[in-house]
Design an enzyme around this catalytic site. Structure first.
Site, PDB file in Angstrom:
ATOM      1  N   HIS A  52       0.868  -1.175   0.000  1.00  5.73           N
ATOM      2  CA  HIS A  52       0.000   0.000   0.000  1.00  5.73           C
ATOM      3  C   HIS A  52       0.912   1.235   0.000  1.00  5.73           C
ATOM      4  CE1 HIS A  52      -3.993  -1.873   1.659  1.00  5.73           C
ATOM      5  NE2 HIS A  52      -3.564  -2.466   0.569  1.00  5.73           N
ATOM      6  N   GLU A  54       1.400   3.635   2.120  1.00  4.40           N
ATOM      7  CA  GLU A  54       2.125   3.853   3.379  1.00  4.40           C
ATOM      8  C   GLU A  54       3.276   2.854   3.537  1.00  4.40           C
ATOM      9  OE1 GLU A  54      -1.077   3.401   2.836  1.00  4.40           O
ATOM     10  OE2 GLU A  54      -2.368   4.498   4.233  1.00  4.40           O
ATOM     11  N   CYS A  82      -1.926  -0.945   7.343  1.00  6.40           N
ATOM     12  CA  CYS A  82      -1.105   0.263   7.499  1.00  6.40           C
ATOM     13  C   CYS A  82      -1.277   0.854   8.899  1.00  6.40           C
ATOM     14  CB  CYS A  82      -1.472   1.269   6.425  1.00  6.40           C
ATOM     15  SG  CYS A  82      -1.189   0.586   4.754  1.00  6.40           S
TER      16      CYS A  82
END
Lengths: 145, 145
Positions: A52, A54, A82
């Site tokens: 992702h 992040e 995350c």
């Protein structure tokens, strides 16, 4: 609220991912008001389900030793992966572009003492809205549905 | 309880990491009783703070589409990062080697409907115990302390 320069960079990262055929979510890691890493969702580009925005950003940051004095920006509210990372790493503050398209794990982070600021930015909202409308299968895959 | 063949492979992964100078935590992803991916902590080896054993294993698995019908093995109870990932990906079952050296996020996973089995294996317990005694700074860095 308005996007500060770090959120602007996160949005730029999200657009870069979109231009690569990827999911438009970007992230920036900030320490003492200086951006020390940036990244974007890499699921499609690197065939990697854990990257992702992040997580890619934290990968770019590398081993800092401690993340306790960092703030993470994301164009979208973090999911449980995350958010769990933010809690485990001891990141104290999260600034997100929006949470209308995905409510994410805000309550979980807050229950662990993380400060969460939602800028509710029209640019981030429309970017995700259009993407989800265009590629719902890819979006559902990204959030584990 | 005893280590089945998947846990034996997770332990082998952990020992591989140790032999590389890394943190001895290994993981295996299983679908329909067949191992489809394996990995180990890569913090030291790849200078990557997010690559706990479970995360490296999921990276190796790549885009499965859905993880709902998979079981993940880990030599140690998952932290919040890995637990958050398990919850977000919809992985239904986690089998761990031990949780004496690190209690991890068992309650969090169970509160989200994940079945957690702790085999409490002497081999896993002593492996982590010795590592933490030998390299406490590296261990503390890995769990965000």
């Amino acid at each position: 609220m308005k996007a500060d320069m770090h959120m602007q960079e996160a949005i730029r990262q999200a657009k870069k991912s979109l231009s690569e055929g990827g999911i438009p979510i970007g992230s920036v890691l900030v320490k003492e008001e200086v951006a020390i890493a940036a990244g974007h969702n890499q699921r499609v580009q690197l065939n990697n389900p854990i990257l992702h925005g992040e997580m890619d950003c934290l990968t770019q940051a590398g081993r800092l030793g401690s993340f306790h004095d960092t703030t993470i920006y994301s164009t979208l509210m973090p999911c449980y992966m995350c958010a769990g990372t933010i809690v485990q790493f001891g990141i104290k503050k999260v600034i997100v572009g929006e949470s209308r398209n995905f409510a994410g794990a805000r309550a979980f982070m807050e229950s662990h003492g993380v400060e969460v600021v939602d800028l509710d930015l029209p640019e981030c909202i429309s970017m995700m809205e259009e993407f989800i409308k265009e590629k719902p299968e890819l979006w559902n895959e990204d959030i584990g549905k």
